[in-house]
Design a protein around this motif. Structure first.
Motif, PDB file in Angstrom:
ATOM      1  N   LEU A 162      40.957  34.194  35.611  1.00 40.67           N
ATOM      2  CA  LEU A 162      40.445  33.340  34.539  1.00 40.67           C
ATOM      3  C   LEU A 162      39.231  32.541  35.016  1.00 40.67           C
ATOM      4  CD1 LEU A 162      43.809  32.046  33.039  1.00 40.67           C
ATOM      5  CD2 LEU A 162      42.172  33.555  31.900  1.00 40.67           C
ATOM      6  N   GLY A 163      39.300  32.059  36.251  1.00 40.20           N
ATOM      7  CA  GLY A 163      38.156  31.347  36.804  1.00 40.20           C
ATOM      8  C   GLY A 163      36.954  32.242  36.986  1.00 40.20           C
ATOM      9  N   ARG A 164      37.203  33.488  37.440  1.00 41.37           N
ATOM     10  CA  ARG A 164      36.094  34.430  37.630  1.00 41.37           C
ATOM     11  C   ARG A 164      35.408  34.741  36.307  1.00 41.37           C
ATOM     12  NH1 ARG A 164      34.609  39.395  36.864  1.00 41.37           N
ATOM     13  NH2 ARG A 164      36.502  39.884  35.696  1.00 41.37           N
ATOM     14  N   ILE A 165      36.189  34.974  35.262  1.00 35.74           N
ATOM     15  CA  ILE A 165      35.618  35.271  33.951  1.00 35.74           C
ATOM     16  C   ILE A 165      34.832  34.070  33.423  1.00 35.74           C
ATOM     17  CG2 ILE A 165      36.195  35.786  31.543  1.00 35.74           C
ATOM     18  CD1 ILE A 165      38.649  37.313  32.621  1.00 35.74           C
ATOM     19  N   ASP A 166      35.410  32.890  33.575  1.00 34.65           N
ATOM     20  CA  ASP A 166      34.754  31.682  33.067  1.00 34.65           C
ATOM     21  C   ASP A 166      33.450  31.408  33.805  1.00 34.65           C
ATOM     22  OD1 ASP A 166      34.460  29.279  31.591  1.00 34.65           O
ATOM     23  OD2 ASP A 166      35.370  28.146  33.208  1.00 34.65           O
TER      24      ASP A 166
END
Length: 204
Positions: A162-166
């Motif tokens: 989720l952090g990578r996508i954000d």
């Protein structure tokens, strides 16, 4: 995102972008509020090295810099990088920009006297009492708590992704935010369910 350059190269990129976005009706030249901001893991020394060529280019373009701010002012969980913000000042905005202010991230002018807020203590009569909840409703409350804990576990597993996508379009903190929220929600739900709350009270 760009390859890491010298302070002069980065300043050229940032100043060109912000001056290219000059608001309609803003004068050529005049006064600017300038903020060079680190996003969380950029050292202050690097920010000051970056400010120098930024200021040089803004002054060369005919602008007067008013009370510049350089530091970690708007950050996101140790994110690398920096940002440049400029605001074209009129007389009213200049007065507001230089007015005394005091908060954890920014202090301007003289120290403002403050009085600490009184500590809130929940009175005992605010403790929820679920003693009259039917057994079937209590079972539903426990199932709700189980579901919220399952969501928490899934989000913990997905935190890094989720952090990578954000980080592609945002600031990279979405996974951490979702985990923090779901952990707190699961803990509160379990306390309520263990106390005999029904489904609606557990969700609340």
């Amino acid at each position: 995102e760009e390859p890491i350059g010298t302070p002069e190269q980065i300043a050229e990129l940032l100043v060109g972008k912000v001056l290219g976005g000059k608001p309609a009706g803003a004068p050529e030249g005049g006064k600017l509020a300038v903020l060079v901001n680190g996003l969380g893991s950029t050292k202050y020394e690097e920010l000051f090295l970056l400010y120098a060529p930024i200021a040089q280019r803004l002054r060369a373009a005919g602008y007067e810099i008013v009370a510049p701010q350089v530091g970690e002012l708007v950050t996101s969980l140790d994110m690398a990088g920096a940002s440049l913000t400029v605001t074209w000042l009129d007389e009213e905005l200049e007065q507001l920009w230089t007015a005394p202010a005091q908060c954890p991230a920014l202090s301007v002018g003289a120290t403002i006297e403050t009085t600490p807020a009184p500590r809130y203590v929940a009175p005992e009569d605010e403790v929820a009492d679920y003693s009259g909840t039917p057994q079937e409703a209590q079972r539903a409350g426990r199932k709700v708590a189980d579901l919220i804990e399952a969501v928490r576990d899934v989000l913990k597993d997905a935190e890094a992704e989720l952090g990578r996508i954000d980080a592609i379009a945002g600031d990279g903190d979405h996974g951490t935010g979702m985990v923090n929220g779901s952990v707190a929600a699961a803990a509160a739900a379990r306390v309520a369910a263990d106390a005999g709350a029904g489904a609606a009270a557990t969700l609340s």
